[in-house]
Design a protein around this motif. Structure first.
Motif, PDB file in Angstrom:
ATOM      1  N   GLN A 238      -7.614  17.245  -5.125  1.00 30.71           N
ATOM      2  CA  GLN A 238      -8.607  16.063  -4.931  1.00 30.71           C
ATOM      3  C   GLN A 238      -9.307  16.150  -6.120  1.00 30.71           C
TER       4      GLN A 238
ATOM      5  N   GLU B 295      -1.558  12.732  -1.013  1.00 37.05           N
ATOM      6  CA  GLU B 295      -0.819  13.480   0.167  1.00 37.05           C
ATOM      7  C   GLU B 295       0.569  13.970  -0.239  1.00 37.05           C
TER       8      GLU B 295
ATOM      9  N   ALA C 111      -4.627   7.413  -1.993  1.00 33.62           N
ATOM     10  CA  ALA C 111      -4.727   8.609  -1.096  1.00 33.62           C
ATOM     11  C   ALA C 111      -3.420   9.112  -0.783  1.00 33.62           C
ATOM     12  N   ARG C 112      -2.432   8.185  -0.548  1.00 32.78           N
ATOM     13  CA  ARG C 112      -1.097   8.485  -0.280  1.00 32.78           C
ATOM     14  C   ARG C 112      -0.244   9.073  -1.236  1.00 32.78           C
TER      15      ARG C 112
ATOM     16  N   SER D 286      -6.148   0.202  -4.574  1.00 30.93           N
ATOM     17  CA  SER D 286      -6.353   0.542  -3.205  1.00 30.93           C
ATOM     18  C   SER D 286      -6.646   1.967  -2.865  1.00 30.93           C
ATOM     19  N   GLY D 287      -7.684   2.250  -2.116  1.00 28.79           N
ATOM     20  CA  GLY D 287      -8.129   3.628  -1.980  1.00 28.79           C
ATOM     21  C   GLY D 287      -7.123   4.295  -1.151  1.00 28.79           C
ATOM     22  N   GLU D 288      -6.643   3.480  -0.052  1.00 29.84           N
ATOM     23  CA  GLU D 288      -5.588   4.018   0.914  1.00 29.84           C
ATOM     24  C   GLU D 288      -4.326   4.405   0.171  1.00 29.84           C
ATOM     25  N   ALA D 289      -3.826   3.403  -0.866  1.00 26.32           N
ATOM     26  CA  ALA D 289      -2.624   3.736  -1.466  1.00 26.32           C
ATOM     27  C   ALA D 289      -2.543   4.868  -2.310  1.00 26.32           C
TER      28      ALA D 289
ATOM     29  N   ALA E  21      -9.872   2.276  -7.435  1.00 29.98           N
ATOM     30  CA  ALA E  21     -10.002   3.100  -6.255  1.00 29.98           C
ATOM     31  C   ALA E  21     -10.696   4.290  -6.884  1.00 29.98           C
TER      32      ALA E  21
ATOM     33  N   GLY F 169       0.722  -1.193  -0.032  1.00 32.88           N
ATOM     34  CA  GLY F 169      -0.027   0.030   0.105  1.00 32.88           C
ATOM     35  C   GLY F 169       0.875   1.334  -0.109  1.00 32.88           C
TER      36      GLY F 169
END
Ligand code: TXA
Ligand code: MG
Length: 346
Positions: free
Chosen positions: A57, A51, A47-48, A42-45, A105, A23
């Motif tokens: 966004q 960031e 998002a990184r 992967s949504g979390e990956a 994602a 991730g």
């Protein structure tokens, strides 16, 4: 976070792939510019990515695949135009905007029902996608707003301490980002690049439109199909003005500006010109490629913008990259870096 910068060897690609499977984000070389990659499922990956580079966004990401057969993992419809263009231009610097697969994602598409996808030509990028075992979402690996990175060193200058790993695969030979072509309606170039509208039209056997936003300054009413077009981009800290016209006109205008400037120009002042022109100019100069050779200009432009920053340039007068075809991509990037300031047109 400590940022490792490692050569893109088999061993380091394997290390990068394991970070991606966990991730994480990794900067990878591509033939256009360096990308900041993460697992597109992967949504979390994903998002990184936003960031790490401070990306707005609402600006969607390009998804990278290693084999044309994997297109179906990313796009839910494959119009015959997409297959023809994949055949003609992949691996290479062309991104196709197609209806998205719901498994991606959500952040990849930033709320749109489409996704940009491309198959890069750089062997290290393809090896990394294969080793990771998933399509990789990857915008350019710069801090949002600054010039895209064409070397691993450029990535480190922007993202040191913000990402764990940069794979060094040498200079990006193309030097400007991929052509973005929407196939959501009539084929339309949203961002010009190394693959030209003329080449795409020839491969498709039908006309290809150019988005009207390509040559236009962003404004409040602007709602381009490609959200990235509305942001200030490629911008070094210096104020750049492009001077339209040939070399002698450029030189003449520079001399006039210096002799009788009606406003106090912020020093240091630099010329941004083509190779071999610097000796005759009344200012210190940074070069980007050769006159009339768009490929050499594309390869050198972003590094030249970063060198101007390193020199502390405050005011820059740039040569206008003339011509059609690939020159459109170079002109588009320089216009944006200059905030669309142009003088000298007769
Ligand atoms: O060459 C490249 O394209 C590089 C390398 C790393 O592959 N990537 C790159 O990504 O330049 P980025 O994120 O810096 O630029 C992507 C551009 C943005 O202008 C974005 O708005 C547009 O592509 N884009 C992405 N997905 C889109 C979509 N679904 N619809 C319209 N425009 C899209
Ligand atoms: Mg970018």
């Amino acid at each position: 976070m400590k940022t490792e910068l490692l050569p893109a060897t088999g061993e380091n690609i394997a290390l990068a792939a394991s970070l991606l499977r966990g991730g994480g984000v990794v900067a990878m070389p591509t033939e256009t510019v360096y990308g900041l990659a993460a697992d597109a499922f992967s949504g979390e990956a994903v998002a990184r990515i936003f960031e790490s580079k401070g990306r707005p966004q609402d600006n969607p990401l390009i998804v990278h695949i290693a084999e044309a057969e994997d297109l179906g993992l990313v796009a839910r419809e494959l119009p015959k135009e997409a297959l023809a263009l994949a055949e003609a231009f992949w691996p290479g610097p062309l991104t196709l905007v197609l209806p998205r697969q719901s498994r991606l994602a959500a952040g990849v598409s930033a709320g749109l029902d489409t996704v940009g996808v491309r198959l890069p030509a750089h062997p290290a990028a393809r090896a990394l996608i294969r080793a990771a075992g998933m399509p990789l979402a990857a915008p350019s690996a710069n801090l949002s707003g600054s010039p895209s990175p064409t070397t691993a060193r450029h990535v480190r200058a922007d993202l040191d301490g913000r990402i764990p790993l940069i794979l060094d695969g040498g200079n990006s030979p193309v030097g400007v980002e991929s052509t973005v072509l929407s196939l959501a309606g009539e084929p339309t170039v949203l961002r010009p690049g190394f693959v030209t509208a003329e080449e795409i039209a020839e491969a498709l056997g039908c006309p290809v439109a150019l988005s009207p936003y390509i040559g236009r300054a962003p404004d409040e009413n602007l709602r381009p199909e490609s959200p990235g077009m509305k942001y200030r981009h490629y911008a070094p800290r210096a104020e750049i003005t492009i001077i339209d016209g040939d070399y002698s006109r450029y030189n003449l205008i520079l001399s006039k500006i210096i002799l009788n400037s009606d406003r106090a120009l912020q020093a240091p002042i630099y010329a941004l010109c083509f190779e071999g022109e610097e000796a005759g100019l009344p200012l210190p100069a940074v070069c980007f490629g050769r006159a009339g050779d768009a490929a050499s200009q594309a390869a050198a432009l972003f590094d030249a913008l970063r060198r101007l920053d390193a020199l502390g340039a405050k005011t820059v007068y740039a040569r206008m990259p003339g011509g059609s075809g690939q020159a459109l991509a170079v002109r588009n990037r320089l216009l944006r870096a200059a905030g669309f300031r142009v003088m000298g047109a007769k």
